[in-house]
Design a protein around this motif. Structure first.
Motif, PDB file in Angstrom:
ATOM      1  N   LEU A  91      -3.310  38.669  15.507  1.00 56.57           N
ATOM      2  CA  LEU A  91      -2.771  37.636  16.386  1.00 56.57           C
ATOM      3  C   LEU A  91      -1.261  37.780  16.552  1.00 56.57           C
ATOM      4  CD1 LEU A  91      -4.783  34.532  15.099  1.00 56.57           C
ATOM      5  CD2 LEU A  91      -5.113  35.734  17.268  1.00 56.57           C
ATOM      6  N   ILE A  94       0.181  39.920  19.332  1.00 55.74           N
ATOM      7  CA  ILE A  94       0.088  39.451  20.713  1.00 55.74           C
ATOM      8  C   ILE A  94       1.330  38.628  21.026  1.00 55.74           C
ATOM      9  CG2 ILE A  94      -1.273  38.124  22.378  1.00 55.74           C
ATOM     10  CD1 ILE A  94      -3.714  38.569  20.560  1.00 55.74           C
ATOM     11  N   VAL A 101      -8.283  34.442  23.265  1.00 51.81           N
ATOM     12  CA  VAL A 101      -8.521  35.556  22.356  1.00 51.81           C
ATOM     13  C   VAL A 101      -9.857  35.370  21.634  1.00 51.81           C
ATOM     14  CG1 VAL A 101      -7.146  34.450  20.523  1.00 51.81           C
ATOM     15  CG2 VAL A 101      -7.619  36.916  20.423  1.00 51.81           C
ATOM     16  N   THR A 164     -13.878  32.405  19.671  1.00 50.47           N
ATOM     17  CA  THR A 164     -12.909  32.575  20.751  1.00 50.47           C
ATOM     18  C   THR A 164     -12.091  31.302  20.923  1.00 50.47           C
ATOM     19  OG1 THR A 164     -14.475  34.091  21.798  1.00 50.47           O
ATOM     20  CG2 THR A 164     -12.695  33.265  23.174  1.00 50.47           C
ATOM     21  N   LEU A 167      -5.179  31.022  22.921  1.00 52.38           N
ATOM     22  CA  LEU A 167      -4.268  31.792  22.088  1.00 52.38           C
ATOM     23  C   LEU A 167      -3.227  30.907  21.407  1.00 52.38           C
ATOM     24  CD1 LEU A 167      -3.284  34.581  21.148  1.00 52.38           C
ATOM     25  CD2 LEU A 167      -1.970  34.744  23.271  1.00 52.38           C
ATOM     26  N   SER A 168      -2.639  29.991  22.137  1.00 48.12           N
ATOM     27  CA  SER A 168      -1.587  29.152  21.567  1.00 48.12           C
ATOM     28  C   SER A 168      -2.092  28.315  20.398  1.00 48.12           C
ATOM     29  CB  SER A 168      -1.000  28.241  22.650  1.00 48.12           C
ATOM     30  OG  SER A 168      -2.018  27.435  23.230  1.00 48.12           O
ATOM     31  N   LYS A 171      -3.069  30.695  17.235  1.00 51.55           N
ATOM     32  CA  LYS A 171      -1.869  31.220  16.589  1.00 51.55           C
ATOM     33  C   LYS A 171      -1.196  30.124  15.755  1.00 51.55           C
ATOM     34  CE  LYS A 171       0.658  34.488  18.264  1.00 51.55           C
ATOM     35  NZ  LYS A 171       1.518  35.398  19.056  1.00 51.55           N
TER      36      LYS A 171
END
Length: 226
Positions: A91, A94, A101, A164, A167-168, A171
């Motif tokens: 992660l 990225i 993701v 899945t 992303l924010s 992370k």
């Protein structure tokens, strides 16, 4: 939105009893990992693939890619001392602020394209999408005093990958100290107080960890080719 898949393959394969780690064993004419990367690429040709393996395996993996003429684009990232650390390393590689993701076990090469597509669609809407399958066998709970009690199997699910996420959010979830109850990415996500969304996985999406699994994997490959 930008789409990513972090494929985690840091296991040593001790249960397999093979001279190389299980992710590099061959089924259907090529290593397991190549099947896994391939299904994501064939499903979403614009996906950014990130492969997380032990640093000591970088040269070996490069040699395998040359040997099998494997040219699917992917980044190779150093794994950590645990699955949590390996996923976090993936992660952290990225640098986009936004996206979706999928985090997936490298030794689950039989995930269906339908599951991958649904996981991205659902995660974009709800923040997460965790592939699960229903239990077929009866279930009993063991107690410390040696007793056991029947459990309604309808109330339980077996958890697979991909898992899945936006992303924010994932992370942020991994920006914590690793805890013992972080058994998968969903538990890390839940630690933030967020509820995960479940989707139906595909039953043949097994995690290859033992010689018996390899026999079944060979059967699945041959069935796919027929």
């Amino acid at each position: 939105m930008n789409k990513f898949a972090v494929i985690v393959a840091g296991g040593s394969g001790t249960r397999m009893g093979a001279p190389i780690s299980k992710q590099y064993l061959e089924i259907g004419g090529k290593p397991i990992l190549m099947h896994t990367l391939e299904v994501f690429f064939k499903t979403l040709s614009d996906i950014n693939l990130i492969l997380v393996i032990p640093e000591k395996d970088f040269g070996f993996w490069g040699d395998l890619c040359g040997q099998y003429q494997f040219d699917i684009p992917h980044a190779v990232i150093k794994g950590g001392n645990s699955r949590f650390q390996s996923v976090k390393n993936g992660l952290d590689s990225i640098f986009h602020a936004e996206g979706i993701v999928a985090i997936h076990d490298g030794v689950r090469p039989f995930v269906s394209s339908q599951v991958i597509l649904e996981s991205f669609d659902v995660a974009e809407k709800s923040g997460s999408a965790i592939a699960v399958v229903a239990l077929k066998d009866s279930l009993r709970k063991l107690t410390d005093d040696g007793k056991s009690f029947f459990q309604e199997r309808q109330n339980f699910r077996l958890v697979q990958t991909p898992q899945t996420f936006l992303l924010s959010k994932i992370k942020k979830a991994f920006d914590v100290t690793e805890l013992y109850h972080f058994t998968d990415d969903a538990t890390v996500y839940e630690h933030q107080g967020w509820q995960v969304e479940l989707i139906s996985g595909n039953p043949e999406n097994i995690k290859i960890t033992s010689p018996d699994d390899m026999v079944y994997a060979d059967f699945l490959v041959k069935k796919r080719l027929i």
